[in-house]
Write a protein that holds these residues in place. Structure first.
Motif, PDB file in Angstrom:
ATOM      1  N   LEU A  54       0.839  -1.206   0.000  1.00  0.00           N
ATOM      2  CA  LEU A  54       0.000   0.000   0.000  1.00  0.00           C
ATOM      3  C   LEU A  54       0.868   1.248   0.000  1.00  0.00           C
ATOM      4  O   LEU A  54       1.941   1.276   0.610  1.00  0.00           O
ATOM      5  N   ARG A  55       0.411   2.274  -0.660  1.00  0.00           N
ATOM      6  CA  ARG A  55       1.075   3.580  -0.664  1.00  0.00           C
ATOM      7  C   ARG A  55      -0.001   4.664  -0.518  1.00  0.00           C
ATOM      8  O   ARG A  55      -1.188   4.404  -0.779  1.00  0.00           O
ATOM      9  N   PRO A  56       0.384   5.869  -0.133  1.00  0.00           N
ATOM     10  CA  PRO A  56      -0.621   6.926  -0.051  1.00  0.00           C
ATOM     11  C   PRO A  56      -1.173   7.260  -1.443  1.00  0.00           C
ATOM     12  O   PRO A  56      -0.453   7.123  -2.435  1.00  0.00           O
ATOM     13  N   HIS A  57      -2.437   7.676  -1.477  1.00  0.00           N
ATOM     14  CA  HIS A  57      -3.068   8.080  -2.748  1.00  0.00           C
ATOM     15  C   HIS A  57      -2.705   9.552  -3.012  1.00  0.00           C
ATOM     16  O   HIS A  57      -3.498  10.467  -2.802  1.00  0.00           O
ATOM     17  N   ILE A  58      -1.448   9.726  -3.420  1.00  0.00           N
ATOM     18  CA  ILE A  58      -0.895  11.060  -3.643  1.00  0.00           C
ATOM     19  C   ILE A  58      -0.242  11.038  -5.020  1.00  0.00           C
ATOM     20  O   ILE A  58       0.424  10.057  -5.371  1.00  0.00           O
ATOM     21  N   VAL A  59      -0.443  12.109  -5.785  1.00  0.00           N
ATOM     22  CA  VAL A  59       0.263  12.237  -7.067  1.00  0.00           C
ATOM     23  C   VAL A  59       1.619  12.866  -6.780  1.00  0.00           C
ATOM     24  O   VAL A  59       1.709  14.020  -6.344  1.00  0.00           O
ATOM     25  N   TRP A  60       2.673  12.098  -6.981  1.00  0.00           N
ATOM     26  CA  TRP A  60       4.015  12.618  -6.743  1.00  0.00           C
ATOM     27  C   TRP A  60       4.530  13.386  -7.957  1.00  0.00           C
ATOM     28  O   TRP A  60       4.008  13.231  -9.074  1.00  0.00           O
ATOM     29  N   PHE A  61       5.576  14.178  -7.734  1.00  0.00           N
ATOM     30  CA  PHE A  61       6.241  14.821  -8.860  1.00  0.00           C
ATOM     31  C   PHE A  61       6.649  13.729  -9.844  1.00  0.00           C
ATOM     32  O   PHE A  61       7.039  12.632  -9.435  1.00  0.00           O
ATOM     33  N   GLU A  62       6.566  14.059 -11.137  1.00  0.00           N
ATOM     34  CA  GLU A  62       6.939  13.153 -12.236  1.00  0.00           C
ATOM     35  C   GLU A  62       5.870  12.084 -12.512  1.00  0.00           C
ATOM     36  O   GLU A  62       6.033  11.278 -13.423  1.00  0.00           O
ATOM     37  N   GLU A  63       4.785  12.067 -11.735  1.00  0.00           N
ATOM     38  CA  GLU A  63       3.705  11.116 -12.022  1.00  0.00           C
ATOM     39  C   GLU A  63       2.598  11.819 -12.820  1.00  0.00           C
ATOM     40  O   GLU A  63       2.418  13.038 -12.692  1.00  0.00           O
ATOM     41  N   PRO A  64       1.831  11.048 -13.627  1.00  0.00           N
ATOM     42  CA  PRO A  64       0.721  11.672 -14.342  1.00  0.00           C
ATOM     43  C   PRO A  64      -0.360  12.155 -13.378  1.00  0.00           C
ATOM     44  O   PRO A  64      -0.459  11.658 -12.246  1.00  0.00           O
TER      45      PRO A  64
END
Ligand code: APR
Length: 224
Positions: free
Chosen positions: A134-144
């Motif tokens: 599991l990971r946080p539901h966050i849009v990281w830099f460099e992600e769409p």
């Protein structure tokens, strides 16, 4: 449409990224908010967001969040926020699109679309039902940014466009202002108005978000 950024939550005690000299609560943002950082040290990234989640849980919506909710009495308000906090929702807003994800949601590293609610911590070894970490539901830099097309559609159909508390430095979110029809009234509230070029009918209100929304309300009443 109201596009918001970290500045609207600053008066709730949540620190903005660019006001903290590139160190976010003491962390190098590229170590905690990029796929590279995640590959390098998952525990560090999870810890960072576990702390952010606690900060948000303790924070309260401020006068600016609440004022946007009150606008719903007179306007059809759609908020598009870059913030991962839930202060718009707790402030009473009904229509909130989170461009960069939500701190109270998590997902499998293998599936960006199925999210699960979360209030506690995520630890290394915590698996989603599909068997992946599991990971946080966050849009990281460099992600769409999956919701950018929907946000652009909303921006193109707006009758009034308001921007609050964003440096307009991070794309594609920063580009939404240019989707707004030329002819519609636009307002930007920021304690330090960022450089913006060639946007028609834009009124700048240089103020803290909570003071700026009072001025905004007066200006919106003049339009009605
Ligand atoms: N009232 C109004 N504006 C404020 C206040 C306040 N009390 N405090 C700070 N600001 C303004 C700053 O002047 C700045 O223009 O808020 C803006 C915050 O800018 P950023 O920290 O760059 O935040 P944001 O634009 O939301 O960042 C975009 O970058 O950090 C990543 O993915 C993250 O969603 C975030 C994205």
């Amino acid at each position: 449409m109201v596009l918001t950024g970290a500045g609207i939550s600053a008066e709730s005690g949540l620190i903005t990224f660019r006001d903290s000299d590139g160190l976010w609560e003491g962390y190098n943002v590229y170590e905690v908010a990029t796929p590279h950082g995640w590959q390098k040290d998952q525990a560090l990234v999870l810890d960072f967001y576990n702390m952010r989640r606690r900060n948000v849980a303790e924070a309260q919506p401020n006068a600016a969040h609440k004022a946007l909710a009150e606008l719903e009495k007179d306007f059809d308000v759609q908020i598009i926020t870059q913030n991962i906090d839930d202060l718009h929702e707790r402030g009473g807003s009904s229509n909130v699109l989170h461009l960069h994800g939500e701190i109270f949601k998590m997902r499998s590293v293998n599936d960006p679309f199925t999210t699960y609610p979360i209030t506690g911590d995520i630890l290394t070894g915590d698996m989603a039902p599909d068997g992946y970490q599991l990971r946080p539901h966050i849009v990281w830099f460099e992600e769409p940014v999956p919701l950018i097309e929907e946000a652009a559609r909303i921006a193109s159909a707006a009758d009034i466009f308001v921007v609050i508390g964003t440096s307009l430095a991070v794309y594609p979110a920063a580009g939404l202002l240019s989707y707004a029809p030329r002819s519609i009234p636009k307002f930007i509230i920021d304690k330090s108005i960022p450089p913006i070029t060639a946007i028609a009918n834009l009124t700048a209100i240089e103020a803290r978000a909570s003071d700026g929304v009072v001025v905004l309300k007066e200006k919106l009443n003049e339009l009605r």
